[in-house]
Design an enzyme around this catalytic site. Structure first.
Site, PDB file in Angstrom:
ATOM      1  N   LYS A   1       0.843  -1.209   0.000  1.00 15.36           N
ATOM      2  CA  LYS A   1       0.000   0.000   0.000  1.00 15.36           C
ATOM      3  C   LYS A   1       0.873   1.252   0.000  1.00 15.36           C
ATOM      4  CE  LYS A   1      -3.772  -2.437   2.274  1.00 15.36           C
ATOM      5  NZ  LYS A   1      -4.472  -2.774   3.518  1.00 15.36           N
TER       6      LYS A   1
ATOM      7  N   GLN B   1      -4.209  -1.636   9.728  1.00 17.36           N
ATOM      8  CA  GLN B   1      -4.160  -2.962   9.104  1.00 17.36           C
ATOM      9  C   GLN B   1      -4.723  -4.014  10.057  1.00 17.36           C
ATOM     10  OE1 GLN B   1      -3.161  -3.557   5.836  1.00 17.36           O
ATOM     11  NE2 GLN B   1      -3.952  -5.606   6.222  1.00 17.36           N
TER      12      GLN B   1
ATOM     13  N   ASP C   1     -10.684   3.044   4.550  1.00 16.64           N
ATOM     14  CA  ASP C   1     -10.972   1.604   4.425  1.00 16.64           C
ATOM     15  C   ASP C   1     -12.484   1.368   4.392  1.00 16.64           C
ATOM     16  OD1 ASP C   1      -8.917  -0.159   3.970  1.00 16.64           O
ATOM     17  OD2 ASP C   1      -8.305  -0.307   6.077  1.00 16.64           O
TER      18      ASP C   1
END
Ligand code: NAD
Length: 293
Positions: A52, A96, A119
């Site tokens: 990412k 994450q 997200d």
């Protein structure tokens, strides 16, 4: 069989973003900035976050990687999120997952400022998605929609079968495919671990999305001839002959399903790359929304 190549589709998205970011910089504007938090040393998570960050840099975004030890307390993590929520230069925040067992994941997701929730896991984002309002779409389903768009795969009136009902993949995927939108308007069946007759249901799918996390679960005899098959699964399977000691497997038995499907995503090189594309697009969206405010 058409290979739905995530390398090609994601490169097209990144190219468009690169041009847009270069334009912002040329106009003297601030650079979009993503902050990623990684807690602990989970090997797969390390790989995802590194990828990412790398893609952020490639398209010209600024990025900050916050690495915290496995022993980080929930309070410390929440304090870090609060700091990033308040940082004016940060447009998007991702934590994450999975987090170490002693940290409450829901609490952490809900601590992220919804305006930076790139997200799309915050209940405020999920609620808007359900109601068809503009929001941050969770990156994986968003990436799949971008892939359908790239390959111009129509969904209207088709029967889509989604295996998996998680908040990050299956559930939002089913909402998007059934939404009243250009790449929606499908009739959707959501299957999960308590679904009897899974095979019969899968065989009805003009579109089949496999997001259950069981390597090579979907076999050729579960797939309708000509179906569009989207393999979301990523599982590390031990393999002594592989350089790293493992291989990445999808939820679909690729070779045999390729013989019956009309189109199929590979693993790796499919949905994973599109997920990053979705995340990058969400980050730019957050940037524009924050600058407009
Ligand atoms: P999860 O474990 O949260 O959810 C799995 C879902 O599958 C559950 O809803 C469960 O009911 C269902 N399921 C499990 N076994 C089943 C069975 N035998 N029959 C029918 N349904 C069954 O997983 P998740 O977070 O949604 O992830 C699913 C997979 O996708 C994993 O392999 C994960 O690594 C992968 N993933 C990939 C990406 C990507 O970028 N490609 C992103 C997120 C997740």
């Amino acid at each position: 069989m058409i290979l739905l190549d995530g390398k090609i589709a994601s490169a097209a998205v990144r190219q468009q973003l690169t041009t847009e970011v270069a334009g912002l910089k040329a106009a003297g504007k601030r650079t979009p900035h993503l902050a990623a938090i990684l807690v602990g040393n989970n090997g797969a998570s390390e790989t995802y976050v590194a990828s990412k960050v790398k893609h952020c840099e490639e398209i010209g975004f600024a990025s900050t990687l916050v690495r915290l030890p496995e022993t980080t307390t929930e309070a410390d993590l929440l304090a870090k999120i609060s700091e990033l929520n308040q940082a004016p230069e940060i447009d998007g925040i991702l934590v994450q997952l999975p987090l170490p067992k002693h940290i409450n994941e829901q609490l952490v997701i809900q601590a992220i400022d919804p305006s930076k929730d790139v997200d799309g896991f915050h209940p405020a984002s999920a609620g808007k998605l359900v109601q068809g309002l503009p929001t941050f779409i969770p990156a994986t389903p968003y990436g799949i929609m971008l892939m359908l768009e790239h390959f111009n795969i129509t969904t209207k009136g088709k029967h889509a079968v989604v295996i998996g009902r998680s908040n990050i993949v299956g559930r939002p995927m089913s909402i998007l495919l059934s939404s009243n939108s250009q790449y929606g308007n499908a009739t959707v069946t959501v299957c999960h671990s308590h679904t009897p007759n899974l095979k019969e249901i899968c065989l009805q799918g003009d579109i089949l999305v496999a997001a259950l996390g069981r390597p090579e679960f979907v076999k050729a005899d579960m797939v309708k001839t000509g179906a569009i098959v989207i393999d979301v699964g990523i599982t590390r399977v031990e393999d002594a002959t592989a350089k790293k000691g493992f291989r990445i497997k999808g939820d679909v038995a690729f070779d045999e399903v390729a013989a019956v499907a009309g189109a199929l995503t590979p693993v790796p090189g499919g949905v994973g790359l599109m997920t990053i594309a979705g995340l990058l697009k969400n980050t730019l969206q957050a940037y524009y929304q924050r600058n407009a405010g």
